[in-house]
Design an enzyme around this catalytic site. Structure first.
Site, short mmCIF file in Angstrom:
data_model
loop_
_atom_site.label_atom_id
_atom_site.label_comp_id
_atom_site.label_asym_id
_atom_site.label_seq_id
_atom_site.Cartn_x
_atom_site.Cartn_y
_atom_site.Cartn_z
N ASN A 176 0.83 -1.20 0.00
CA ASN A 176 0.00 0.00 0.00
C ASN A 176 0.87 1.26 0.00
O ASN A 176 1.02 1.91 -1.04
CB ASN A 176 -0.94 -0.03 1.21
CG ASN A 176 -2.03 1.01 1.14
OD1 ASN A 176 -1.90 2.01 0.44
ND2 ASN A 176 -3.11 0.79 1.84
N ASP A 177 1.47 1.57 1.12
CA ASP A 177 2.21 2.82 1.22
C ASP A 177 3.37 2.90 0.22
O ASP A 177 3.68 3.98 -0.28
CB ASP A 177 2.75 2.99 2.65
CG ASP A 177 1.61 3.08 3.65
OD1 ASP A 177 0.56 3.62 3.29
OD2 ASP A 177 1.78 2.58 4.77
#
Lengths: 104, 489
Positions: B413-414
Protein backbone atom coordinates in the site's frame (compact mmCIF):
# COMPACT_ATOMS: atom_id res chain seq x y z
CA UNK A 1 42.58 -5.71 33.85
CA UNK A 2 41.29 -3.50 31.05
CA UNK A 3 41.60 0.16 31.85
CA UNK A 4 41.47 3.62 30.32
CA UNK A 5 42.93 3.88 26.87
CA UNK A 6 43.26 0.14 26.33
CA UNK A 7 39.49 -0.08 26.72
CA UNK A 8 39.05 2.84 24.33
CA UNK A 9 41.21 1.05 21.73
CA UNK A 10 39.15 -2.13 22.09
CA UNK A 11 35.90 -0.17 21.75
CA UNK A 12 37.21 1.67 18.69
CA UNK A 13 38.56 -1.41 16.85
CA UNK A 14 35.43 -3.45 17.59
CA UNK A 15 33.24 -0.60 16.34
CA UNK A 16 35.15 -0.40 13.04
CA UNK A 17 34.92 -4.16 12.66
CA UNK A 18 31.16 -4.04 13.04
CA UNK A 19 30.88 -1.14 10.61
CA UNK A 20 33.05 -2.88 7.99
CA UNK A 21 31.13 -6.16 8.19
CA UNK A 22 27.82 -4.51 7.38
CA UNK A 23 28.92 -1.88 4.90
CA UNK A 24 29.14 -4.21 1.90
CA UNK A 25 26.08 -6.32 2.44
CA UNK A 26 23.33 -6.79 -0.18
CA UNK A 27 19.90 -5.57 0.91
CA UNK A 28 18.46 -9.09 0.89
CA UNK A 29 20.70 -10.00 3.81
CA UNK A 30 19.86 -7.03 6.01
CA UNK A 31 17.13 -8.80 7.94
CA UNK A 32 19.06 -12.05 8.52
CA UNK A 33 22.14 -10.06 9.48
CA UNK A 34 20.20 -7.94 11.94
CA UNK A 35 18.89 -11.16 13.41
CA UNK A 36 22.42 -12.59 13.45
CA UNK A 37 23.81 -9.59 15.30
CA UNK A 38 20.83 -9.90 17.64
CA UNK A 39 22.08 -13.42 18.39
CA UNK A 40 25.66 -12.27 18.89
CA UNK A 41 24.76 -9.81 21.64
CA UNK A 42 23.27 -12.83 23.38
CA UNK A 43 26.80 -13.11 24.81
CA UNK A 44 25.19 -11.02 27.54
CA UNK A 45 24.25 -14.42 28.98
CA UNK A 46 27.87 -14.88 30.05
CA UNK A 47 27.72 -11.60 31.97
CA UNK A 48 24.36 -12.51 33.46
CA UNK A 49 25.83 -15.79 34.68
CA UNK A 50 28.76 -13.96 36.29
CA UNK A 51 26.40 -11.48 37.95
CA UNK A 52 24.18 -14.26 39.29
CA UNK A 53 27.20 -16.37 40.24
CA UNK A 54 28.41 -13.63 42.56
CA UNK A 55 25.02 -12.49 43.83
CA UNK A 56 24.57 -12.79 47.60
CA UNK A 57 21.39 -11.16 48.84
CA UNK A 58 17.92 -12.39 47.76
CA UNK A 59 17.30 -9.22 45.71
CA UNK A 60 20.60 -9.66 43.86
CA UNK A 61 19.80 -13.30 43.21
CA UNK A 62 16.30 -12.43 41.98
CA UNK A 63 17.58 -9.82 39.52
CA UNK A 64 20.42 -12.15 38.54
CA UNK A 65 17.99 -14.97 37.75
CA UNK A 66 15.90 -12.56 35.67
CA UNK A 67 19.04 -11.51 33.80
CA UNK A 68 20.03 -15.12 33.05
CA UNK A 69 16.49 -16.01 32.00
CA UNK A 70 16.22 -13.05 29.61
CA UNK A 71 19.72 -13.54 28.21
CA UNK A 72 19.15 -17.27 27.64
CA UNK A 73 16.01 -16.34 25.70
CA UNK A 74 18.01 -13.88 23.62
CA UNK A 75 20.61 -16.54 22.77
CA UNK A 76 18.23 -19.38 21.89
CA UNK A 77 15.62 -17.25 20.14
CA UNK A 78 18.25 -15.29 18.22
CA UNK A 79 19.87 -18.48 16.99
CA UNK A 80 16.66 -20.23 15.91
CA UNK A 81 15.26 -17.21 14.10
CA UNK A 82 18.50 -16.48 12.26
CA UNK A 83 19.00 -20.11 11.34
CA UNK A 84 15.47 -20.36 9.97
CA UNK A 85 15.89 -17.25 7.85
CA UNK A 86 19.22 -18.37 6.44
CA UNK A 87 17.78 -21.81 5.68
CA UNK A 88 15.66 -20.08 3.03
CA UNK A 89 18.75 -19.09 1.15
CA UNK A 90 19.92 -22.65 0.88
CA UNK A 91 16.53 -23.93 -0.29
CA UNK A 92 16.13 -21.26 -2.94
CA UNK A 93 19.50 -21.70 -4.64
CA UNK A 94 18.92 -25.02 -6.45
CA UNK A 95 15.29 -24.07 -7.05
CA UNK A 96 16.44 -20.87 -8.69
CA UNK A 97 18.75 -22.59 -11.14
CA UNK A 98 16.18 -25.28 -11.92
CA UNK A 99 13.37 -22.96 -12.83
CA UNK A 100 15.77 -20.72 -14.68
CA UNK A 101 16.62 -23.75 -16.83
CA UNK A 102 12.96 -24.61 -17.26
CA UNK A 103 12.26 -21.20 -18.67
CA UNK A 104 14.78 -21.57 -21.44
CA UNK B 1 34.26 -27.64 44.25
CA UNK B 2 37.86 -26.55 43.79
CA UNK B 3 39.03 -25.64 40.34
CA UNK B 4 42.60 -25.85 39.03
CA UNK B 5 44.43 -22.52 39.05
CA UNK B 6 44.86 -22.52 35.27
CA UNK B 7 41.09 -22.61 34.74
CA UNK B 8 40.62 -18.81 34.43
CA UNK B 9 43.26 -18.79 31.68
CA UNK B 10 41.36 -21.46 29.78
CA UNK B 11 38.15 -19.45 30.19
CA UNK B 12 39.86 -16.32 28.89
CA UNK B 13 41.22 -18.26 25.90
CA UNK B 14 37.76 -19.61 25.07
CA UNK B 15 36.27 -16.11 25.34
CA UNK B 16 38.89 -14.92 22.88
CA UNK B 17 38.06 -17.71 20.45
CA UNK B 18 34.35 -16.95 20.87
CA UNK B 19 34.95 -13.29 19.97
CA UNK B 20 36.85 -14.38 16.85
CA UNK B 21 34.05 -16.77 15.90
CA UNK B 22 31.40 -14.04 16.32
CA UNK B 23 33.20 -11.71 13.94
CA UNK B 24 33.97 -14.55 11.53
CA UNK B 25 30.35 -15.71 11.68
CA UNK B 26 28.96 -12.23 11.02
CA UNK B 27 31.41 -11.83 8.16
CA UNK B 28 30.14 -15.06 6.59
CA UNK B 29 26.55 -13.97 7.17
CA UNK B 30 27.18 -10.93 4.99
CA UNK B 31 27.32 -12.98 1.78
CA UNK B 32 24.43 -15.15 0.53
CA UNK B 33 26.69 -18.08 -0.35
CA UNK B 34 28.29 -18.45 3.06
CA UNK B 35 25.50 -17.05 5.22
CA UNK B 36 24.22 -20.38 6.51
CA UNK B 37 27.53 -21.53 7.92
CA UNK B 38 28.03 -18.10 9.52
CA UNK B 39 25.35 -18.59 12.16
CA UNK B 40 26.69 -22.07 12.92
CA UNK B 41 30.20 -20.70 13.60
CA UNK B 42 28.82 -17.93 15.79
CA UNK B 43 26.64 -20.48 17.57
CA UNK B 44 29.64 -22.71 18.29
CA UNK B 45 31.49 -19.75 19.80
CA UNK B 46 28.48 -18.89 21.92
CA UNK B 47 28.05 -22.44 23.22
CA UNK B 48 31.73 -22.67 24.17
CA UNK B 49 31.67 -19.29 25.94
CA UNK B 50 28.56 -20.24 27.95
CA UNK B 51 29.93 -23.62 29.02
CA UNK B 52 33.31 -22.34 30.23
CA UNK B 53 31.61 -19.59 32.25
CA UNK B 54 30.42 -22.29 34.68
CA UNK B 55 34.08 -22.95 35.46
CA UNK B 56 34.96 -19.42 36.52
CA UNK B 57 36.20 -19.34 40.13
CA UNK B 58 33.77 -18.38 42.89
CA UNK B 59 30.51 -19.01 41.05
CA UNK B 60 27.47 -19.55 43.29
CA UNK B 61 23.76 -20.12 42.72
CA UNK B 62 24.49 -22.76 40.07
CA UNK B 63 21.11 -24.42 40.61
CA UNK B 64 19.23 -21.18 39.91
CA UNK B 65 21.53 -20.50 36.99
CA UNK B 66 20.99 -23.82 35.25
CA UNK B 67 17.23 -23.68 35.85
CA UNK B 68 17.00 -20.16 34.40
CA UNK B 69 19.09 -21.10 31.36
CA UNK B 70 17.08 -24.23 30.64
CA UNK B 71 13.74 -22.42 30.97
CA UNK B 72 14.88 -19.44 28.89
CA UNK B 73 16.40 -21.59 26.15
CA UNK B 74 13.52 -24.05 25.88
CA UNK B 75 10.79 -21.38 25.80
CA UNK B 76 12.56 -19.21 23.22
CA UNK B 77 13.52 -22.23 21.15
CA UNK B 78 9.92 -23.41 20.92
CA UNK B 79 8.55 -19.94 20.18
CA UNK B 80 11.30 -19.26 17.64
CA UNK B 81 10.62 -22.56 15.86
CA UNK B 82 6.86 -22.18 15.74
CA UNK B 83 6.29 -18.61 14.57
CA UNK B 84 5.59 -18.13 10.86
CA UNK B 85 8.23 -16.41 8.74
CA UNK B 86 6.02 -13.34 8.49
CA UNK B 87 6.36 -12.81 12.23
CA UNK B 88 10.17 -12.80 12.17
CA UNK B 89 10.62 -9.03 12.63
CA UNK B 90 8.70 -8.95 15.89
CA UNK B 91 10.60 -12.04 17.05
CA UNK B 92 13.85 -10.16 16.50
CA UNK B 93 12.37 -7.31 18.54
CA UNK B 94 11.31 -9.63 21.35
CA UNK B 95 14.63 -11.45 21.66
CA UNK B 96 16.53 -8.21 21.33
CA UNK B 97 14.48 -6.71 24.15
CA UNK B 98 15.33 -9.67 26.33
CA UNK B 99 19.04 -9.09 25.71
CA UNK B 100 18.65 -5.41 26.59
CA UNK B 101 16.78 -6.32 29.77
CA UNK B 102 19.53 -8.76 30.72
CA UNK B 103 22.21 -6.09 30.22
CA UNK B 104 20.26 -3.64 32.37
CA UNK B 105 19.75 -6.30 35.06
CA UNK B 106 23.49 -7.03 35.15
CA UNK B 107 24.18 -3.34 35.67
CA UNK B 108 21.53 -3.21 38.40
CA UNK B 109 23.09 -6.15 40.28
CA UNK B 110 26.56 -4.61 40.11
CA UNK B 111 25.32 -1.22 41.27
CA UNK B 112 23.35 -2.78 44.14
CA UNK B 113 26.44 -4.69 45.26
CA UNK B 114 28.58 -1.59 45.01
CA UNK B 115 26.16 0.55 46.99
CA UNK B 116 25.59 -2.15 49.62
CA UNK B 117 29.36 -2.26 50.16
CA UNK B 118 29.50 1.54 50.33
CA UNK B 119 26.79 1.57 53.00
CA UNK B 120 29.16 -0.36 55.26
CA UNK B 121 31.85 2.32 54.92
CA UNK B 122 31.56 4.97 57.66
CA UNK B 123 30.20 7.99 55.83
CA UNK B 124 32.69 10.65 56.85
CA UNK B 125 33.87 13.56 54.79
CA UNK B 126 36.53 13.19 53.56
CA UNK B 127 36.19 9.42 53.21
CA UNK B 128 38.76 7.44 55.18
CA UNK B 129 41.08 6.03 52.51
CA UNK B 130 41.64 2.63 54.13
CA UNK B 131 37.91 1.91 54.44
CA UNK B 132 37.20 3.15 50.93
CA UNK B 133 39.98 1.29 49.08
CA UNK B 134 38.28 -2.08 49.38
CA UNK B 135 35.00 -0.82 47.93
CA UNK B 136 36.60 1.34 45.24
CA UNK B 137 38.36 -1.80 43.98
CA UNK B 138 34.99 -3.14 42.92
CA UNK B 139 34.03 -0.36 40.55
CA UNK B 140 36.28 2.53 39.50
CA UNK B 141 34.92 5.78 38.11
CA UNK B 142 34.86 4.58 34.49
CA UNK B 143 33.13 1.34 35.46
CA UNK B 144 30.56 3.26 37.48
CA UNK B 145 29.77 5.64 34.64
CA UNK B 146 29.47 2.80 32.13
CA UNK B 147 27.37 0.73 34.52
CA UNK B 148 24.84 3.58 34.77
CA UNK B 149 24.86 4.29 31.02
CA UNK B 150 24.52 0.58 30.29
CA UNK B 151 21.50 0.29 32.57
CA UNK B 152 19.86 3.31 30.90
CA UNK B 153 20.42 2.04 27.35
CA UNK B 154 19.59 -1.55 28.19
CA UNK B 155 16.38 -0.60 29.99
CA UNK B 156 15.23 1.63 27.11
CA UNK B 157 16.00 -1.16 24.66
CA UNK B 158 14.10 -3.63 26.85
CA UNK B 159 10.77 -1.83 27.15
CA UNK B 160 11.08 -0.15 23.75
CA UNK B 161 11.58 -3.49 22.00
CA UNK B 162 8.65 -5.02 23.87
CA UNK B 163 6.39 -2.17 22.68
CA UNK B 164 7.73 -2.64 19.14
CA UNK B 165 6.99 -6.36 19.45
CA UNK B 166 3.45 -5.70 20.72
CA UNK B 167 2.78 -3.25 17.89
CA UNK B 168 4.01 -5.54 15.12
CA UNK B 169 2.15 -8.45 16.67
CA UNK B 170 -1.01 -6.36 16.51
CA UNK B 171 -1.55 -6.46 20.27
CA UNK B 172 -1.49 -2.71 20.61
CA UNK B 173 -3.16 0.23 19.05
CA UNK B 174 -0.65 1.38 16.50
CA UNK B 175 -0.15 4.91 17.72
CA UNK B 176 -0.50 6.63 21.01
CA UNK B 177 -0.18 10.36 20.63
CA UNK B 178 -1.09 13.23 22.94
CA UNK B 179 -0.28 16.94 22.99
CA UNK B 180 3.18 17.97 24.18
CA UNK B 181 4.24 14.34 24.04
CA UNK B 182 7.77 15.22 23.04
CA UNK B 183 8.17 17.46 26.08
CA UNK B 184 6.74 14.84 28.40
CA UNK B 185 9.17 12.30 27.00
CA UNK B 186 12.02 14.74 27.38
CA UNK B 187 11.01 15.35 30.98
CA UNK B 188 10.98 11.61 31.72
CA UNK B 189 14.42 11.25 30.16
CA UNK B 190 15.78 14.24 32.05
CA UNK B 191 14.39 12.92 35.33
CA UNK B 192 16.05 9.54 34.72
CA UNK B 193 19.36 11.22 33.96
CA UNK B 194 19.13 13.41 37.08
CA UNK B 195 18.46 10.40 39.32
CA UNK B 196 21.33 8.51 37.73
CA UNK B 197 23.71 11.47 37.87
CA UNK B 198 23.00 12.14 41.57
CA UNK B 199 23.63 8.51 42.48
CA UNK B 200 26.68 8.41 40.25
CA UNK B 201 28.18 11.58 41.74
CA UNK B 202 27.73 10.21 45.24
CA UNK B 203 29.24 6.86 44.28
CA UNK B 204 32.31 8.44 42.69
CA UNK B 205 32.89 10.51 45.83
CA UNK B 206 32.65 7.39 47.95
CA UNK B 207 29.31 8.16 49.59
CA UNK B 208 26.52 5.60 49.53
CA UNK B 209 23.48 6.86 47.60
CA UNK B 210 19.82 6.47 48.52
CA UNK B 211 18.24 3.32 47.14
CA UNK B 212 15.39 5.51 45.92
CA UNK B 213 17.72 7.21 43.45
CA UNK B 214 18.76 3.90 41.89
CA UNK B 215 15.19 2.59 41.80
CA UNK B 216 13.97 5.88 40.32
CA UNK B 217 16.72 5.78 37.71
CA UNK B 218 15.85 2.26 36.60
CA UNK B 219 12.07 2.76 36.63
CA UNK B 220 12.29 6.07 34.74
CA UNK B 221 14.60 4.47 32.15
CA UNK B 222 12.09 1.67 31.61
CA UNK B 223 9.23 4.18 31.34
CA UNK B 224 11.21 6.27 28.86
CA UNK B 225 11.65 3.23 26.60
CA UNK B 226 7.86 2.83 26.51
CA UNK B 227 7.12 6.54 26.09
CA UNK B 228 9.66 6.90 23.29
CA UNK B 229 8.26 3.98 21.28
CA UNK B 230 4.52 4.58 21.72
CA UNK B 231 4.10 7.46 19.25
CA UNK B 232 6.12 5.78 16.49
CA UNK B 233 3.98 4.37 13.68
CA UNK B 234 4.12 0.75 12.65
CA UNK B 235 5.71 1.54 9.28
CA UNK B 236 8.80 2.83 11.06
CA UNK B 237 9.15 -0.14 13.40
CA UNK B 238 11.94 -1.88 11.45
CA UNK B 239 14.17 1.16 11.83
CA UNK B 240 13.33 1.36 15.51
CA UNK B 241 13.99 -2.33 16.10
CA UNK B 242 17.33 -2.03 14.35
CA UNK B 243 18.16 0.94 16.55
CA UNK B 244 17.27 -0.95 19.72
CA UNK B 245 19.40 -3.83 18.43
CA UNK B 246 22.34 -1.42 18.33
CA UNK B 247 21.35 -0.11 21.79
CA UNK B 248 21.44 -3.59 23.27
CA UNK B 249 24.85 -4.15 21.71
CA UNK B 250 26.17 -1.00 23.35
CA UNK B 251 24.62 -1.86 26.71
CA UNK B 252 26.23 -5.31 26.54
CA UNK B 253 29.61 -3.76 25.72
CA UNK B 254 29.38 -1.30 28.63
CA UNK B 255 28.28 -3.91 31.16
CA UNK B 256 31.03 -6.15 29.75
CA UNK B 257 33.49 -3.45 30.72
CA UNK B 258 32.01 -3.29 34.22
CA UNK B 259 32.48 -7.06 34.54
CA UNK B 260 35.87 -6.92 32.80
CA UNK B 261 34.63 -9.45 30.25
CA UNK B 262 36.37 -9.01 26.89
CA UNK B 263 34.01 -11.24 24.91
CA UNK B 264 31.07 -9.06 25.95
CA UNK B 265 32.93 -5.85 25.14
CA UNK B 266 33.93 -6.96 21.65
CA UNK B 267 30.69 -8.72 20.67
CA UNK B 268 28.58 -5.89 22.09
CA UNK B 269 30.58 -3.18 20.35
CA UNK B 270 30.58 -4.99 17.00
CA UNK B 271 26.79 -5.29 17.20
CA UNK B 272 26.49 -1.69 18.36
CA UNK B 273 28.37 -0.40 15.33
CA UNK B 274 26.83 -2.82 12.84
CA UNK B 275 23.36 -2.07 14.18
CA UNK B 276 23.91 1.68 13.92
CA UNK B 277 24.95 1.40 10.29
CA UNK B 278 22.07 -0.95 9.53
CA UNK B 279 19.66 1.53 11.11
CA UNK B 280 21.00 4.31 8.89
CA UNK B 281 20.70 2.11 5.79
CA UNK B 282 17.09 1.30 6.63
CA UNK B 283 16.19 4.91 7.35
CA UNK B 284 17.83 5.90 4.05
CA UNK B 285 15.80 3.28 2.16
CA UNK B 286 12.71 5.08 3.44
CA UNK B 287 14.22 8.48 2.69
CA UNK B 288 13.89 9.54 6.29
CA UNK B 289 16.43 10.60 8.83
CA UNK B 290 16.57 8.81 12.14
CA UNK B 291 15.52 11.96 13.98
CA UNK B 292 12.54 12.20 11.69
CA UNK B 293 11.56 8.60 12.48
CA UNK B 294 11.84 9.13 16.21
CA UNK B 295 10.27 12.52 16.63
CA UNK B 296 7.88 13.25 13.77
CA UNK B 297 5.04 10.93 14.87
CA UNK B 298 4.94 9.49 11.37
CA UNK B 299 1.49 8.48 10.28
CA UNK B 300 -0.10 10.42 13.09
CA UNK B 301 -2.69 11.72 10.68
CA UNK B 302 -0.49 14.39 9.17
CA UNK B 303 -2.18 17.35 10.79
CA UNK B 304 -1.97 19.63 7.77
CA UNK B 305 -4.70 19.34 5.19
CA UNK B 306 -3.81 16.62 2.77
CA UNK B 307 -5.02 16.86 -0.78
CA UNK B 308 -8.41 15.34 -1.41
CA UNK B 309 -8.26 12.35 -3.67
CA UNK B 310 -10.82 12.40 -6.47
CA UNK B 311 -12.21 9.41 -8.29
CA UNK B 312 -13.89 6.17 -7.41
CA UNK B 313 -12.73 2.68 -6.62
CA UNK B 314 -13.43 0.39 -9.59
CA UNK B 315 -13.75 -3.29 -8.75
CA UNK B 316 -12.82 -6.21 -11.00
CA UNK B 317 -13.39 -9.92 -10.51
CA UNK B 318 -10.69 -12.56 -10.45
CA UNK B 319 -11.40 -14.21 -13.81
CA UNK B 320 -11.36 -10.87 -15.66
CA UNK B 321 -8.10 -9.98 -13.95
CA UNK B 322 -6.62 -13.37 -14.89
CA UNK B 323 -7.59 -12.88 -18.55
CA UNK B 324 -6.11 -9.39 -18.56
CA UNK B 325 -2.74 -10.73 -17.42
CA UNK B 326 -2.87 -13.87 -19.57
CA UNK B 327 -2.85 -11.72 -22.72
CA UNK B 328 -0.36 -9.19 -21.43
CA UNK B 329 3.21 -9.07 -22.57
CA UNK B 330 4.79 -7.86 -19.36
CA UNK B 331 3.44 -8.29 -15.86
CA UNK B 332 5.03 -6.90 -12.72
CA UNK B 333 3.95 -8.39 -9.41
CA UNK B 334 4.34 -6.03 -6.48
CA UNK B 335 4.08 -7.96 -3.23
CA UNK B 336 3.73 -6.32 0.16
CA UNK B 337 3.38 -7.42 3.70
CA UNK B 338 -0.32 -8.13 3.18
CA UNK B 339 0.57 -10.95 0.80
CA UNK B 340 2.85 -12.47 3.40
CA UNK B 341 0.23 -12.21 6.12
CA UNK B 342 -2.30 -13.97 3.90
CA UNK B 343 0.36 -16.65 3.18
CA UNK B 344 -0.42 -16.03 -0.50
CA UNK B 345 3.17 -16.14 -1.78
CA UNK B 346 2.91 -19.81 -2.78
CA UNK B 347 -0.34 -19.24 -4.72
CA UNK B 348 1.06 -16.11 -6.33
CA UNK B 349 4.15 -17.99 -7.44
CA UNK B 350 1.90 -20.72 -8.88
CA UNK B 351 0.00 -18.04 -10.77
CA UNK B 352 3.25 -16.46 -11.97
CA UNK B 353 4.50 -19.82 -13.23
CA UNK B 354 1.30 -20.34 -15.24
CA UNK B 355 1.78 -16.88 -16.76
CA UNK B 356 5.42 -17.67 -17.57
CA UNK B 357 4.33 -20.90 -19.26
CA UNK B 358 2.03 -18.82 -21.46
CA UNK B 359 5.00 -16.68 -22.48
CA UNK B 360 4.24 -13.64 -20.32
CA UNK B 361 7.32 -11.87 -18.97
CA UNK B 362 6.83 -11.78 -15.21
CA UNK B 363 8.90 -9.82 -12.73
CA UNK B 364 8.60 -9.37 -8.99
CA UNK B 365 9.17 -5.77 -7.90
CA UNK B 366 10.49 -5.38 -4.37
CA UNK B 367 10.51 -2.12 -2.49
CA UNK B 368 13.50 -1.80 -0.12
CA UNK B 369 11.21 -1.91 2.90
CA UNK B 370 8.58 -4.28 1.51
CA UNK B 371 7.54 -6.63 4.25
CA UNK B 372 8.68 -5.24 7.53
CA UNK B 373 12.43 -4.92 7.06
CA UNK B 374 14.91 -4.65 4.21
CA UNK B 375 15.23 -8.10 2.72
CA UNK B 376 12.23 -9.51 4.55
CA UNK B 377 10.21 -9.87 1.34
CA UNK B 378 13.14 -11.57 -0.40
CA UNK B 379 13.23 -14.13 2.39
CA UNK B 380 9.49 -14.71 2.10
CA UNK B 381 9.62 -15.11 -1.70
CA UNK B 382 12.63 -17.40 -1.40
CA UNK B 383 10.56 -19.50 0.99
CA UNK B 384 7.92 -19.88 -1.73
CA UNK B 385 10.59 -20.88 -4.25
CA UNK B 386 10.65 -17.75 -6.43
CA UNK B 387 14.03 -17.67 -8.20
CA UNK B 388 16.32 -14.73 -7.62
CA UNK B 389 16.53 -13.67 -11.25
CA UNK B 390 12.82 -12.78 -11.34
CA UNK B 391 13.13 -10.43 -8.37
CA UNK B 392 13.96 -6.83 -9.16
CA UNK B 393 14.92 -4.02 -6.82
CA UNK B 394 13.10 -0.71 -6.92
CA UNK B 395 15.80 1.15 -8.82
CA UNK B 396 15.96 -1.53 -11.52
CA UNK B 397 12.23 -1.96 -12.06
CA UNK B 398 11.00 1.64 -11.80
CA UNK B 399 12.07 2.65 -15.36
CA UNK B 400 10.28 -0.46 -16.69
CA UNK B 401 6.81 0.37 -15.34
CA UNK B 402 5.71 2.52 -18.34
CA UNK B 403 6.32 -0.57 -20.55
CA UNK B 404 4.51 -2.88 -18.18
CA UNK B 405 1.05 -3.95 -19.29
CA UNK B 406 -0.26 -5.01 -15.91
CA UNK B 407 1.10 -4.31 -12.47
CA UNK B 408 -0.41 -6.67 -9.91
CA UNK B 409 -0.22 -5.13 -6.44
CA UNK B 410 -0.90 -7.60 -3.66
CA UNK B 411 -0.86 -6.52 -0.07
CA UNK B 412 1.31 -3.46 -0.70
CA UNK B 413 0.00 0.00 0.00
CA UNK B 414 2.21 2.82 1.22
CA UNK B 415 5.18 1.79 -0.94
CA UNK B 416 3.12 2.26 -4.13
CA UNK B 417 1.27 5.41 -3.06
CA UNK B 418 1.94 8.17 -5.62
CA UNK B 419 1.06 10.73 -2.96
CA UNK B 420 4.66 10.31 -1.79
CA UNK B 421 5.66 12.14 -4.99
CA UNK B 422 2.85 14.63 -5.36
CA UNK B 423 1.50 15.77 -2.00
CA UNK B 424 3.89 17.85 0.04
CA UNK B 425 1.56 17.70 3.05
CA UNK B 426 1.51 13.94 3.16
CA UNK B 427 3.52 12.34 5.95
CA UNK B 428 5.11 9.98 3.44
CA UNK B 429 6.11 12.78 1.05
CA UNK B 430 9.60 12.12 -0.28
CA UNK B 431 9.64 8.42 0.47
CA UNK B 432 10.88 6.52 -2.59
CA UNK B 433 8.06 4.48 -4.07
CA UNK B 434 7.56 1.87 -6.74
CA UNK B 435 6.22 3.67 -9.80
CA UNK B 436 3.28 1.34 -10.20
CA UNK B 437 0.97 4.22 -11.18
CA UNK B 438 2.84 4.52 -14.51
CA UNK B 439 2.02 0.98 -15.60
CA UNK B 440 -0.65 0.71 -18.32
CA UNK B 441 -3.02 -1.17 -16.03
CA UNK B 442 -2.93 -1.77 -12.32
CA UNK B 443 -4.75 -4.49 -10.41
CA UNK B 444 -4.77 -4.16 -6.65
CA UNK B 445 -5.62 -7.14 -4.50
CA UNK B 446 -6.93 -5.88 -1.21
CA UNK B 447 -9.03 -7.18 1.60
CA UNK B 448 -11.14 -4.08 2.07
CA UNK B 449 -11.09 -0.33 1.91
CA UNK B 450 -8.69 0.09 4.82
CA UNK B 451 -5.69 2.37 4.77
CA UNK B 452 -2.08 1.22 4.82
CA UNK B 453 0.16 0.84 7.83
CA UNK B 454 0.91 4.55 7.68
CA UNK B 455 -2.80 5.35 7.81
CA UNK B 456 -2.87 7.39 4.59
CA UNK B 457 -5.30 7.24 1.67
CA UNK B 458 -3.74 5.77 -1.44
CA UNK B 459 -4.25 7.80 -4.62
CA UNK B 460 -3.23 4.81 -6.72
CA UNK B 461 -6.45 2.99 -5.84
CA UNK B 462 -8.53 5.82 -7.31
CA UNK B 463 -6.56 6.17 -10.56
CA UNK B 464 -8.34 5.63 -13.90
CA UNK B 465 -6.17 2.68 -14.85
CA UNK B 466 -6.58 0.89 -11.52
CA UNK B 467 -8.99 -1.95 -10.80
CA UNK B 468 -9.57 -3.32 -7.31
CA UNK B 469 -9.74 -7.06 -6.77
CA UNK B 470 -11.27 -7.39 -3.32
CA UNK B 471 -10.66 -10.40 -1.15
CA UNK B 472 -8.22 -12.15 1.10
CA UNK B 473 -4.82 -12.47 -0.61
CA UNK B 474 -4.90 -16.26 -0.57
CA UNK B 475 -8.44 -16.46 -1.97
CA UNK B 476 -7.80 -13.81 -4.62
CA UNK B 477 -4.62 -15.57 -5.78
CA UNK B 478 -6.51 -18.89 -5.95
CA UNK B 479 -9.17 -17.11 -8.00
CA UNK B 480 -6.52 -15.86 -10.43
CA UNK B 481 -5.04 -19.37 -10.78
CA UNK B 482 -8.52 -20.81 -11.38
CA UNK B 483 -9.20 -18.07 -13.92
CA UNK B 484 -6.08 -18.97 -15.89
CA UNK B 485 -6.83 -22.68 -15.75
CA UNK B 486 -10.37 -22.26 -17.19
CA UNK B 487 -8.82 -20.17 -19.96
CA UNK B 488 -6.55 -23.07 -20.89
CA UNK B 489 -9.13 -25.77 -20.22
Amino acid sequence: MITGFLALYIFMLAAFTGYEIISRVPVILHTPLMSGSNFVHGIVLVGAMVALGHAETPIEIAIGVAAVLLAAGNVAGGYVVTERMLEMFKASKPAASQSAEKMR
Amino acid sequence: MTLPTWMPTIVEAIYFIAAVLFIWGLKRMSSPRTARTGIVWAGAGMAAAIIVTFFLPGMHNLGWMIAAIVIGVVLSWIVGRRVPMTAMPQMVALFNGMGGGAAAAIGAVELIKFNAALKLVPDTSPIQPEAWADVAGRLGTTELVLAFVGVLIGAVSFTGSLIAFAKLQGWMDRRFVFPLQRWVNLAIFAAAVVCGALALAAGIEGHAFEWGLLIGFIVLSLVFGIAMTLPIGGADMPVVISMYNAFTGLAVAFEGFVLQNEAMIIAGMVVGAAGTLLTQLMAKAMNRSLGNVLFSNFGGGGGAAQQEIAGALKPIDASDAAVMMAYAERVAIVPGYGMAVAQAQHKIWEFARLLIDRGVKVKFAIHPVAGRMPGHMNVLLAEAGVPYDLIEDMDDINPEFPNTDVALVIGANDVVNPVARTDKNSPIYGMPILDVARAKNVIVIKRGRGKGFAGIENALFYADNTRMLYGDGQAAASGLVAGLKTLDG
